[in-house]
Scaffold this motif. Structure first.
Motif, PDB file in Angstrom:
ATOM      1  N   THR A 236      70.454  26.328  91.049  1.00 28.45           N
ATOM      2  CA  THR A 236      69.523  26.986  91.972  1.00 28.45           C
ATOM      3  C   THR A 236      69.419  28.489  91.692  1.00 28.45           C
ATOM      4  OG1 THR A 236      71.322  27.088  93.611  1.00 28.45           O
ATOM      5  CG2 THR A 236      69.713  25.314  93.841  1.00 28.45           C
ATOM      6  N   TYR A 241      66.075  29.829  93.322  1.00 28.44           N
ATOM      7  CA  TYR A 241      66.184  29.262  94.666  1.00 28.44           C
ATOM      8  C   TYR A 241      67.396  29.841  95.397  1.00 28.44           C
ATOM      9  CZ  TYR A 241      62.752  25.674  93.415  1.00 28.44           C
ATOM     10  OH  TYR A 241      61.611  25.007  93.019  1.00 28.44           O
ATOM     11  N   ARG A 274      62.646  29.425  98.067  1.00 32.34           N
ATOM     12  CA  ARG A 274      62.395  30.273  96.909  1.00 32.34           C
ATOM     13  C   ARG A 274      62.813  31.711  97.189  1.00 32.34           C
ATOM     14  NH1 ARG A 274      61.579  28.996  91.559  1.00 32.34           N
ATOM     15  NH2 ARG A 274      60.060  27.303  91.343  1.00 32.34           N
TER      16      ARG A 274
END
Length: 276
Positions: A236, A241, A274
């Motif tokens: 991530t 993210y 995000r």
């Protein structure tokens, strides 16, 4: 011919029924022969009695027991038929619910086994982003001491389900308030969740899903599951993210299904957003 008598063998041949069944019907007082030969004991049936066999078959098809047919076959009032048939309809509806519950339970468990097979055979261990459909689950908040078997095959939770007259299906899902506390051995509270087969009261339910997650399957024992959490964290970060605090572990196959921990399949889900 009206006066013709048929042997028990002939009745069986014409009506596609066994001699054993005909003898049992006689014993139960449902369908007795018109004549029994003195010396041989052979049973003979009239055409009128012969025609009772399709009626008996239809009652059996409709779920009536032999004992329940006696009054119908002897002739009774429409009021008695009405009450008896209403009662049987109610019984069959209850039976239908019970059978559908069993079918749902077995099907959902089978789906998990197939999912686990596909994950293991294809070694599906990559991190991915996906949307989780919203669904309603029942839940129970509990203490957590890192005893996975006790948490997954959860006696307290199963007793709770019994107390609210419901039934569970599908995978056990555990929500950890902080996945970092969880992997660092500091988690002491969890929420165990599972889908119910029967409708659940709003105050006993929680919404699960309706959001995006980073997800990854973990194959093997739960003692090494932190490795998969680390994989999700690294992925991530490198893909822009941010992980939210909560995490969920969805137990596809576990102690419920196999004693071989190497065949355990757990899906880890962490809500993400995000980076701005």
């Amino acid at each position: 011919m009206e006066g013709e008598l048929y042997s028990i063998g002939k009745v069986g041949e014409i009506c596609k029924i066994t001699k054993k069944a005909l003898r049992y019907y006689d014993k139960m007082g449902i369908l007795s022969p018109d004549k029994v030969a003195d010396e041989s004991g052979y049973r003979y049936y009239s055409k009128r009695n012969l025609l009772a066999v399709p009626v008996i078959k239809y009652y059996k098809q409709s779920g009536f027991k032999l004992e329940e047919m006696k009054d119908f076959l002897k002739g009774t009032t429409y009021d008695f038929f009405d009450k008896s048939f209403r009662k049987k309809i109610s019984e069959l509806k209850d039976l239908d619910k019970e059978i559908n519950l069993k079918i749902r339970s077995v099907k959902d468990w089978h789906d998990l086994i197939v999912e686990a097979q596909m994950v293991i055979e294809n070694n599906v261990c990559d991190v991915a982003i996906k949307y989780i459909d919203n669904r309603t689950l029942t839940f129970l908040d509990q203490d957590f001491e890192y005893h996975y078997m006790d948490s997954i095959i959860n006696i307290e939770f199963n007793n709770y389900i019994d107390s609210i007259d419901n039934a569970i299906t599908g995978p056990v899902i555990i929500c950890f308030p902080s996945f970092e506390d969880k992997i660092n051995g500091k988690c002491n509270k969890i929420r165990i969740m599972q889908e119910t087969i029967l409708k659940i009261k709003e105050e006993l339910s929680v919404e699960f899903g309706g959001w995006m997650v980073a997800t990854c399957y973990h194959i093997g024992g739960h003692e090494t599951i932190n490795e998969t959490y680390k994989k999700i964290q690294d992925w991530t970060k490198s893909h822009g993210y941010i992980c939210c605090e909560e995490s969920y572990e969805r137990y596809v196959t576990d102690y419920w299904t196999t004693e071989n921990v190497d065949k355990f399949v757990t899906e880890i889900l962490i809500k993400v957003k995000r980076k701005k």
